[in-house]
Design an enzyme around this catalytic site. Sequence first.
Site, PDB file in Angstrom:
ATOM      1  N   GLU A 196      -4.434 -40.187  -1.277  1.00  0.00           N
ATOM      2  CA  GLU A 196      -4.442 -38.809  -1.764  1.00  0.00           C
ATOM      3  C   GLU A 196      -3.250 -38.036  -1.207  1.00  0.00           C
ATOM      4  O   GLU A 196      -2.661 -37.193  -1.893  1.00  0.00           O
ATOM      5  CB  GLU A 196      -5.752 -38.110  -1.393  1.00  0.00           C
ATOM      6  N   HIS A 201      -0.652 -40.993  -8.250  1.00  0.00           N
ATOM      7  CA  HIS A 201      -1.470 -42.213  -8.265  1.00  0.00           C
ATOM      8  C   HIS A 201      -0.884 -43.278  -9.191  1.00  0.00           C
ATOM      9  O   HIS A 201      -1.164 -44.470  -9.019  1.00  0.00           O
ATOM     10  CB  HIS A 201      -2.893 -41.885  -8.698  1.00  0.00           C
ATOM     11  N   HIS A 248       0.215 -35.013  -9.710  1.00  0.00           N
ATOM     12  CA  HIS A 248      -0.571 -35.790  -8.736  1.00  0.00           C
ATOM     13  C   HIS A 248      -1.186 -37.023  -9.393  1.00  0.00           C
ATOM     14  O   HIS A 248      -1.074 -38.147  -8.870  1.00  0.00           O
ATOM     15  CB  HIS A 248      -1.653 -34.866  -8.158  1.00  0.00           C
ATOM     16  N   GLU A 249      -1.828 -36.827 -10.528  1.00  0.00           N
ATOM     17  CA  GLU A 249      -2.551 -37.931 -11.166  1.00  0.00           C
ATOM     18  C   GLU A 249      -1.614 -38.954 -11.807  1.00  0.00           C
ATOM     19  O   GLU A 249      -1.733 -40.155 -11.574  1.00  0.00           O
ATOM     20  CB  GLU A 249      -3.535 -37.390 -12.201  1.00  0.00           C
TER      21      GLU A 249
END
Length: 817
Positions: free
Chosen positions: A598, A546, A541-542
Amino acid sequence: MQGRLLSLLRNSLVQVAKQQTRQTSYPNQSYLYHNNRRHSSSTLQFFRNYSHTTNSDSSVPLARPKPDPATPTNTFISPLPLRNKAEQEDKATSKTAIMVDKVMKHYILPLDQPVVSLDCSEAFEGLSQKEKLYSHYLSQGAWIGGLVVLVQTSPESPVIFSLLHDLFKSNGVEGLRSVAIGECNFTEDEWKALTVYTSGIFASMGNYKGFGDTKFIPGVPCDKLSVLLNKAKFLGMGGKDIEAKWEYVKDKMYTLGDREKQLGLGQKGVTTYFSANCSKEDSELVQRFLKKEKLEAWNTRCFKMVDGASPLYEIRSASSELDEGPPKIFEFEGANIRLTKGDYAPLMALTAEYLEKAKEFASNDTEKSMLECYAKSFQGGKVDMHKEGSRFWIKDKGPVIETYIGFIETYRDPTGVRAEFEGFVAVVNRETSKKFGKLVDHASEFLKLLPWPKEFERETFMKPDFTSLDVLSFAGSGIPAGINIPNYDEIRQNEGFKNVSLGNVIPASYKDSVIPFLSAADKEMLEKYRVPSFSVQVALHELLGHGSGKLLKKNDDGTLNYSPDLKNPLTGQLIERCYDHNDTYDSIFGDMGSAFEECRAECVGILLSLDKTILKLVFGYEGEEADDIIYINWLSMIYAGGAKALEMYQPDTSQWMQAHSQARFSILRVLVEAGEGLVHVEETVGSDGKPDLLITLDRSKIDTVGRKAISDYLLKIQVYKATADIESAREMFGKLTAVNNEGKYPWASWREIVMDKKQPRKFFVQHNTVAEGETVSLKNYETTPEGMIQSWIERFPDSKAVYKALDYNWLKDKHHF
């Protein structure tokens, strides 16, 4: 344990119901009409228990007043008997009492509120004395700066904090308990309720939950709290000061009107990012002005004043420096706008001082330059100076102590462009970080697995630092599991970023969790693999969520950062729109930007978790264990979208109160609507005889039906984001996150089931660092509300300075709210 408090409330409501001239039902079923005046049955009629009007401007002494016989009966609620009325309830008032019980339990923190330790002891003890001193002064700066969040949360939050902090600090936790129970007739439950409420204020930095943005109120009657304030000692503030503050907050602490229940803009909720008289139209005008002047709103707030025909908007930046002369007035679209400095001035000054002190113990010149830039940004209010500090931060590779501080995340600004203050200090876990290093090394190849054309990805992946951290200090409204920062588009797109996984947060968050809505077999697997699967999700995810994707943009000179022949993969037509040179993602996507981004990162996480190469090479999972990790990662996402996300939806305003929750609900909807039996949600009857839900996932269809559904959704999200297509994004995302009873799945009705099974989020007790000369030690605290309070009353060397710093904004700005 909380039954007595709710019983007292019920009895009070029964008395009020008998005096009603009429009763009217509202959608939330929480308001009664009494003599044609509207009161919140769940707050003032019970908790205040005062014999005066419910007008918040009324002058009330600190001690509970006696009833005034001359007061007309339709202007006050008389003090009511608090016991032995249950037998008098008729069917109607019984239903009202049951309804109030259900409503109130969502706004009063439970007496068994879980508290866990965010332990960093082992990592801290491995530091040198110089590193410990560095971490100590950074922590002090973070804790002081974090108090800004009180001002950013609600008008009353700084005052509530000061009152409760001084109350417990001056008397001691046990000493105050003796006064409360021995002299003020508190029951054990009422004392517990006060400690839980106080720990909640400290945990969320205000009286709105850090995760969910809904208000919580004390579980102790207002009149008893008033008596306690009257009898207890206050060493940090004077008597008149205490009385003035209590007069200001006593109603605000307890009231639960439609607007006060949650954060939001205008009539949708409470915010201090804008003055109370600002509307969505005001916010849009101000944003157009900022774009025209090429200004960013990260560290600002907006106050509207109306004097004559033209409104005046003050856009105030956070800084310790004040304006030296009259600020320049800009005329814009029929309004006057002035730019000022000095928001949170005393707190900014103290924060900068601690950063300057920490600089003496930095390990290299890059860290010194970073801290110097941060301090200057807090002193002068210049966002560009904080950006410069962020550039030094991403160049500081492999530090022992990791830290970031400033106005970071825009989740709570109703318009999505102003950022909440946040600061953390953590120790790098080098062993775990090695895994993330492998992910970084192979990131360029893994990015090719994402569903968009290479033209929608950055030309070069700038390898960031990606470390696992044990958090020592985290100041703000809540603690995440991972972070990808800085959030400045031009730095992220062109210079790089850093990823951090907060390693000691994840296991603490899941400790002793209750898991409804799943089969026994799924619960067992979730308990076994939840932490390792979530660690995989956070990493993907990070870094690749992103950290991926390109924004298509027109440069200052009119050139494009993409080929004019580039086609939209959704339509097959040439790209028709992009970001202007002074646009940012936040300025275009505004209030839905955080949730949309997100969602993109969460989709990247679950999609790439299907890749067995990633699981084996980076995380060491293969074979059956890898299959189980995949299953639990997807099940966790679906569970979060169905069993947890709906807790964060506010039906009264049709608002989502948490970005991650809104994102996860949309993912659940996508997977449900993919059909073919991939995900099934059905209503059942639980073992307690109450309505229940069962959520199931067919693991055999994850890699086929699930993969396609998420790939298609992710492509749309990325294309809409890359091309600044806010209209298409809002239409798609709005449909997927609508909570209603249309179609096969009655999400609005099921929300009631979810709320009935809701479990409280855990509070984290954090260490304090204690410096004595050149030696720094770490102090631990009990994992109880009392232990958490003790950590906070020992956190600041000079509490009086803290109270005065918080008074600065309260006294200056309270007329705006």
